[in-house]
Design a protein around this motif. Structure first.
Motif, PDB file in Angstrom:
ATOM      1  N   ALA A  73     -14.665  46.664 -11.843  1.00 57.92           N
ATOM      2  CA  ALA A  73     -13.920  44.611 -11.579  1.00 57.92           C
ATOM      3  C   ALA A  73     -12.262  44.738 -11.326  1.00 57.92           C
ATOM      4  O   ALA A  73     -12.393  44.125  -9.995  1.00 57.92           O
ATOM      5  N   VAL A  74     -12.316  45.778 -11.493  1.00 53.40           N
ATOM      6  CA  VAL A  74     -10.737  46.160 -10.828  1.00 53.40           C
ATOM      7  C   VAL A  74     -10.704  46.313  -9.284  1.00 53.40           C
ATOM      8  O   VAL A  74      -9.892  45.336  -8.211  1.00 53.40           O
ATOM      9  N   ARG A  78     -10.025  43.835  -6.096  1.00 53.55           N
ATOM     10  CA  ARG A  78      -9.022  44.499  -4.810  1.00 53.55           C
ATOM     11  C   ARG A  78      -9.336  44.213  -3.634  1.00 53.55           C
ATOM     12  O   ARG A  78      -8.799  43.717  -3.006  1.00 53.55           O
ATOM     13  N   TRP A  79     -10.701  44.695  -3.429  1.00 50.75           N
ATOM     14  CA  TRP A  79     -11.213  44.505  -1.903  1.00 50.75           C
ATOM     15  C   TRP A  79     -12.094  43.576  -1.800  1.00 50.75           C
ATOM     16  O   TRP A  79     -12.411  43.493  -0.425  1.00 50.75           O
ATOM     17  N   LEU A  80     -12.560  42.598  -2.541  1.00 52.07           N
ATOM     18  CA  LEU A  80     -13.955  42.371  -1.994  1.00 52.07           C
ATOM     19  C   LEU A  80     -13.050  40.304  -1.988  1.00 52.07           C
ATOM     20  O   LEU A  80     -13.737  40.000  -1.784  1.00 52.07           O
ATOM     21  N   THR A  81     -12.307  40.413  -2.539  1.00 45.51           N
ATOM     22  CA  THR A  81     -11.664  38.842  -2.554  1.00 45.51           C
ATOM     23  C   THR A  81     -11.516  38.622  -1.299  1.00 45.51           C
ATOM     24  O   THR A  81     -11.248  37.801  -0.829  1.00 45.51           O
ATOM     25  N   PRO A  96     -10.511  32.841  -6.448  1.00 54.86           N
ATOM     26  CA  PRO A  96      -9.096  33.710  -7.258  1.00 54.86           C
ATOM     27  C   PRO A  96      -9.538  35.112  -7.362  1.00 54.86           C
ATOM     28  O   PRO A  96     -11.185  35.463  -7.522  1.00 54.86           O
ATOM     29  N   ARG A  97      -8.968  35.752  -6.969  1.00 54.08           N
ATOM     30  CA  ARG A  97      -9.094  37.851  -7.087  1.00 54.08           C
ATOM     31  C   ARG A  97      -9.650  37.619  -8.729  1.00 54.08           C
ATOM     32  O   ARG A  97     -10.059  38.163  -9.057  1.00 54.08           O
ATOM     33  N   GLU A  98      -9.047  36.451  -9.717  1.00 58.59           N
ATOM     34  CA  GLU A  98      -9.422  36.639 -11.081  1.00 58.59           C
ATOM     35  C   GLU A  98     -10.934  36.354 -11.543  1.00 58.59           C
ATOM     36  O   GLU A  98     -11.619  36.873 -12.166  1.00 58.59           O
ATOM     37  N   VAL A 102     -13.479  39.059 -12.704  1.00 61.68           N
ATOM     38  CA  VAL A 102     -14.710  38.000 -14.211  1.00 61.68           C
ATOM     39  C   VAL A 102     -15.778  38.573 -13.689  1.00 61.68           C
ATOM     40  O   VAL A 102     -16.916  39.118 -14.160  1.00 61.68           O
ATOM     41  N   PHE A 103     -16.506  37.931 -12.498  1.00 61.81           N
ATOM     42  CA  PHE A 103     -17.778  38.274 -11.792  1.00 61.81           C
ATOM     43  C   PHE A 103     -18.082  39.546 -11.978  1.00 61.81           C
ATOM     44  O   PHE A 103     -19.068  39.240 -12.529  1.00 61.81           O
ATOM     45  N   ALA A 104     -17.502  40.814 -11.212  1.00 61.17           N
ATOM     46  CA  ALA A 104     -17.942  41.905 -10.977  1.00 61.17           C
ATOM     47  C   ALA A 104     -18.047  42.273 -12.562  1.00 61.17           C
ATOM     48  O   ALA A 104     -19.285  43.467 -12.940  1.00 61.17           O
TER      49      ALA A 104
END
Length: 190
Positions: A73-74, A78-81, A96-98, A102-104
């Protein structure tokens, strides 16, 4: 342990509730994350050649699934947002990145859990039993209701899972209006 088709079928079944939360695009994304880790616990079959691990050992625990899901998820956040926010395929003003994290993490964890659950249903036919709650509960858990090589279970379950996803994709009243919904809501007051 069911075969590969059985593991993918179980992952699809575990991902099906995503249709109720996010609708078409979100459910497809969540299902994709789930399928990515549907076979991850079996990495021990490769790792055992290089590390002192056994099949149905540490990689078949909820702890392993949680750690791998958080790390994945990190990377996803980082790479998909940026690409998700730039995509016309995602109908949202900004994710948002958050939220991506959480989704991933959720999708990746659900895939690993589905694998463990499928193995609990079929071990110890030809493989060792699992201790999925290790290190909290070190005892093996055995359910053993499915035979590993059963084409009825493996391909039958896959057919049911695919049919379920197709049915949910065609049903137009999704997603439910919850606080977990991604994207714009129909009512601007919510």
């Amino acid at each position: 342990m069911v075969d590969v088709s059985g593991h993918f079928a179980m992952a699809l079944l575990f991902a099906a509730p995503a249709w109720f939360l996010w609708g078409y695009r979100g459910a497809l994304g969540f299902t994709g994350f789930t399928l990515v880790t549907a076979m991850l616990p079996d990495a021990d079959l490769v790792l055992q050649h290089y590390l002192p691990v056994t099949h149905h050992g540490v990689t078949h625990t909820f702890l392993f699934g949680a750690v791998v899901s958080l790390l994945g998820a990190v990377v996803a956040a980082r790479w998909l947002t940026g690409p998700l926010n730039a995509s016309r395929w995602v109908e949202s003003t900004a994710i948002p990145r958050e939220t991506v994290f959480v989704f991933a993490a959720s999708g990746l964890f659900v895939g690993g859990v589905s694998h463990i659950f499928a193995d609990l249903l079929s071990a110890p036919d030809i493989a060792a039993p699992l201790a999925p709650f290790w290190p909290v509960y070190r005892e093996h858990v055995v359910v053993d209701v499915i035979y590993y090589n059963s084409p009825v279970w493996n391909f039958g379950l896959l057919a049911v899972a695919v049919a379920l996803h197709v049915t949910l994709a065609r049903y137009e009243s999704y997603p439910l209006d919850t606080r977990f919904r991604i994207g714009e809501r129909d009512d601007p007051r919510t």
